[in-house]
Write a protein that holds these residues in place. Structure first.
Motif, short mmCIF file in Angstrom:
data_model
loop_
_atom_site.label_atom_id
_atom_site.label_comp_id
_atom_site.label_asym_id
_atom_site.label_seq_id
_atom_site.Cartn_x
_atom_site.Cartn_y
_atom_site.Cartn_z
N ILE A 85 -1.58 -31.76 40.16
CA ILE A 85 -0.38 -31.49 39.36
C ILE A 85 -0.75 -31.28 37.89
CG2 ILE A 85 0.38 -33.77 38.65
CD1 ILE A 85 2.63 -31.34 40.41
N ALA A 149 1.84 -34.55 48.65
CA ALA A 149 3.03 -34.00 47.98
C ALA A 149 2.64 -33.10 46.81
CB ALA A 149 3.93 -35.14 47.50
N MET A 150 1.65 -33.51 46.04
CA MET A 150 1.22 -32.69 44.91
C MET A 150 0.60 -31.37 45.39
SD MET A 150 2.18 -34.47 42.46
CE MET A 150 2.86 -36.08 42.47
N VAL A 153 3.41 -29.08 46.31
CA VAL A 153 4.02 -28.49 45.11
C VAL A 153 3.17 -27.32 44.61
CG1 VAL A 153 4.59 -28.94 42.68
CG2 VAL A 153 5.28 -30.55 44.44
N GLY A 156 3.75 -24.47 46.75
CA GLY A 156 5.05 -23.88 46.43
C GLY A 156 4.96 -22.89 45.28
#
Length: 192
Positions: A85, A149-150, A153, A156
């Motif tokens: 991130i 999760a990172m 993202v 994404g």
């Protein structure tokens, strides 16, 4: 012919043998933080001697306990988990600046945006195996979930770029091959 020896300039003589330190006249004290030269030399020598004595008396560092090591490993694991991130703003900016047309630079950016998160997702267990121990498995599982999760993202952002380039089939016109043609209810004929 007689050769006259030229006198040596004063700066050459002072360069070879610097003059002795002259004490200040009038009793004006040195400003704060600027001790006199003789005092500064003695302080430097005293500091060097005290450092040498400390090094000789230095005790070896005690080994950390198992609990301290687990805490340290958990902190390092969080740093690894949050690394994707941290690079995301630069990736996002580079994708924005590369434009939405199909060019070699934008294609390379999209490739990078998909490759890095996918490789990171497949290598999740290898990334955290050096931090995992029997006592911190539950906490490392939370860190792994945050890492996944990172990575999602980051993936994404790659999907956003592909959509901006018009490569995702998200409109009705992209699926016309699978639609059946409508039968008209009536026909109109133009009159002369």
């Amino acid at each position: 012919m007689s050769v006259n020896a030229a006198p040596i300039p004063q700066w050459v003589a002072e360069l070879n043998d610097p003059p002795a330190y002259k004490s200040k006249s009038g009793g004006v004290p040195d400003p704060r933080g600027y001790p006199s030269q003789s005092g500064a030399l003695s302080k430097k020598q005293a500091a060097r001697e005290s450092k040498e004595s400390k090094e000789s008396k230095a005790q070896p560092r005690k080994q950390p306990t198992a609990e301290e090591m687990d805490t340290l490993k958990l902190k390092k694991a969080w740093e690894v988990a949050l690394a994707p991130i941290k690079s995301l703003p630069m990736t996002f900016f580079m994708m924005y600046m590369s434009g939405n047309s199909l060019q070699i630079f934008s294609i390379m950016m999209v490739y990078m945006a998909f490759k890095n998160p996918i490789v990171g997702l497949f290598g999740t267990s290898q990334a955290f195996e050096r931090f995992e121990s029997d006592t911190n498995k539950a906490k490392i599982l939370q860190v792994k979930l945050a890492y996944v999760a990172m990575q999602l993202v980051a993936l994404g952002v790659g999907i956003w770029k592909v959509n901006g380039m018009g490569l995702l089939p998200t409109t009705r016109s992209d699926w016309l091959a699978w639609e059946s043609q409508r039968d008209p209810l009536e026909h109109a004929v133009s009159a002369f």
